[in-house]
Design a protein around this motif. Structure first.
Motif, short mmCIF file in Angstrom:
data_model
loop_
_atom_site.label_atom_id
_atom_site.label_comp_id
_atom_site.label_asym_id
_atom_site.label_seq_id
_atom_site.Cartn_x
_atom_site.Cartn_y
_atom_site.Cartn_z
N ASP A 235 -4.71 -23.21 -17.15
CA ASP A 235 -6.05 -22.17 -16.74
C ASP A 235 -7.18 -22.60 -16.72
O ASP A 235 -7.82 -23.75 -16.78
CB ASP A 235 -6.32 -21.48 -18.40
N ILE A 236 -7.50 -21.61 -15.54
CA ILE A 236 -9.33 -21.69 -14.93
C ILE A 236 -9.56 -20.96 -16.14
O ILE A 236 -9.11 -19.48 -16.20
CB ILE A 236 -9.00 -21.62 -13.80
N ARG B 188 -4.92 -25.33 -26.19
CA ARG B 188 -6.31 -24.59 -26.34
C ARG B 188 -6.42 -23.27 -27.83
O ARG B 188 -7.27 -23.25 -27.62
CB ARG B 188 -6.36 -24.04 -25.00
N HIS B 189 -5.50 -22.54 -27.11
CA HIS B 189 -5.50 -21.28 -28.63
C HIS B 189 -5.20 -21.52 -29.97
O HIS B 189 -5.27 -20.55 -30.54
CB HIS B 189 -5.14 -20.01 -28.00
N GLU C 30 -17.75 -30.17 -25.52
CA GLU C 30 -19.54 -31.28 -25.52
C GLU C 30 -18.60 -32.52 -25.18
O GLU C 30 -20.26 -33.78 -25.01
CB GLU C 30 -20.53 -30.67 -26.32
N SER C 31 -18.47 -32.84 -26.14
CA SER C 31 -17.82 -34.91 -26.19
C SER C 31 -16.97 -35.54 -24.90
O SER C 31 -16.72 -36.54 -24.25
CB SER C 31 -16.78 -34.24 -27.47
N LEU C 32 -16.56 -34.20 -23.90
CA LEU C 32 -15.56 -35.34 -22.93
C LEU C 32 -16.96 -34.86 -21.86
O LEU C 32 -17.60 -34.74 -21.36
CB LEU C 32 -14.90 -33.65 -22.69
N PRO D 68 -10.35 -30.52 -19.94
CA PRO D 68 -10.31 -30.35 -21.05
C PRO D 68 -8.70 -29.71 -21.57
O PRO D 68 -7.48 -29.96 -20.02
CB PRO D 68 -10.79 -28.64 -20.87
N GLY D 69 -7.59 -30.28 -22.09
CA GLY D 69 -6.82 -30.72 -22.78
C GLY D 69 -6.28 -32.34 -23.11
O GLY D 69 -5.82 -32.58 -23.27
#
Length: 366
Positions: free
Chosen positions: A172-173, A231-232, A246-248, A274-275
């Motif tokens: 997902d974008i 994600r959900h 924020e940790s990425l 993300p992921g």
């Protein structure tokens, strides 16, 4: 006192879908079928909930109007092999683009000052088209019904099927520029979740019984036991999502087009997406970015503190209980390699919702 929260709309028209498809199929060597197709689907008159509220808030209800629309378009390429005594299968690639949007405003306030302010700050209700390519592949190995030795009417090696079904979907974008729904002008659709991969397996054996047939089978979902951070699911609580993002360590290209002075305060440049997640068994070691050590409050000996140098890099420090010292390079490298700094969502049971599952069954056909 019971307040009405929603009202039905008997005059709402039925949603309307208009679909078109054009394609071409071609036979190759009497073994393969190639199919090319383009498609378009327009959906209109979809319901959108509009909120109405009085000045004193005694009247506050939602009612649906046909103010939402969407359209899907794309093409697909499919190669199929339906014939064969030993191998069959198919390969499909689909390129899909979705677009949707809303008409009118989602809120109607009796207080005209508040309504005017709401309209001034209302975000664009048109969601930009996003590509959503995906592919599926199936390979089925089988043995002929007359294969192998025979004992009475039973052939132990005949009519076996081993089927692999693989799937890939583009991640997902979405837009993310900081916590609490913060926005940065010029940043749009700058994040993409890790792609989805999966492989399922089915093995089955067919038998002839009287006037019918029996099948014994086993289905194995996610046969490779791949872990995919949900994600959900895991991110259902906004606190989890913000802490995680924020940790990425995002790449600098994620925020291309803006000056260094406008970058989010949490940004430490890296190659995370993300992921990504921290593996089980890896101790959590947070990395906290600060412009200087003077700004650090409530320091602890567990975390690493990243102090920017103004040139895109920085230095890692650690608190030894009384003072800050430059962190050991070996430890820093280990933390970065293990991704120990990633904040995994605290709800363990919702992180990965796709464990490997095995199902056994028997089917009778008469």
């Amino acid at each position: 006192f019971s307040q009405t929260a929603a009202i039905g709309n008997p005059n709402h028209p039925m949603p309307k879908t208009v679909a078109y498809e054009i394609g071409y199929e071609h036979n190759l060597f009497d073994q393969f079928l190639v199919r090319l197709a383009g498609f378009y689907r327009d959906v209109s008159n979809q319901p959108r909930s509009i909120n109405y509220r009085s000045i004193d808030n005694l009247v506050d209800y939602d009612i649906a109007f046909p103010y939402n629309y969407e359209d899907n378009r794309g093409f697909e390429v499919t190669l199929t092999k339906n014939r064969g005594r030993w191998v069959r299968g198919f390969l499909n690639y689909t390129f899909l683009v979705r677009k949707e949007g809303n008409f009118a405003y989602g809120q109607q306030l009796e207080n005209r000052v508040e309504q005017s302010r709401f309209e001034e700050n209302a975000r664009n209700t048109l969601f930009r088209p996003q590509p959503e390519p995906f592919a599926r592949a199936n390979v089925e190995f089988l043995t002929p019904t007359d294969f192998g030795p025979q004992t009475g009417s039973f052939r132990p090696l005949a009519d076996w099927r081993l089927s692999f079904l693989g799937e890939w979907r583009s991640g997902d974008i979405f837009t993310y520029a900081g916590g609490g729904g913060a926005e940065i002008v010029g940043i749009r659709d700058n994040m993409q979740w890790r792609d989805y991969w999966n492989l399922d397996l089915r093995v089955s054996k067919n038998f002839a019984i009287g006037n019918g047939r029996a099948q014994v089978f086993a289905d194995i979902n996610n046969v490779l036991n791949l872990k995919r951070l949900q994600r959900h699911g895991a991110m259902a609580l906004s606190f989890n999502f913000e802490r995680y993002m924020e940790s990425l360590h995002h790449s600098r290209d994620t925020f291309s087009g803006i000056e260094d002075s406008e970058l989010p305060s949490y940004l430490i440049v890296g190659d995370d997406r993300p992921g990504d997640f921290r593996d089980d068994g890896v101790e959590y070691v947070p990395i906290e970015p600060f412009p200087s050590l003077d700004r650090v409050t409530n320091a602890n000996t567990r975390a690493l503190y990243f102090i920017r140098d103004g040139e895109g890099g920085g230095t890692y420090y650690q608190y030894n209980g009384s003072d800050f010292v430059v962190a050991d390079e070996g430890k820093v490298s280990q933390v970065l390699d293990d991704k120990a700094y990633i904040y995994n969502p605290v709800v363990d049971s919702f992180r990965f919702l796709n464990p490997r599952n095995v199902y056994f069954g028997v089917r009778f056909t008469f």
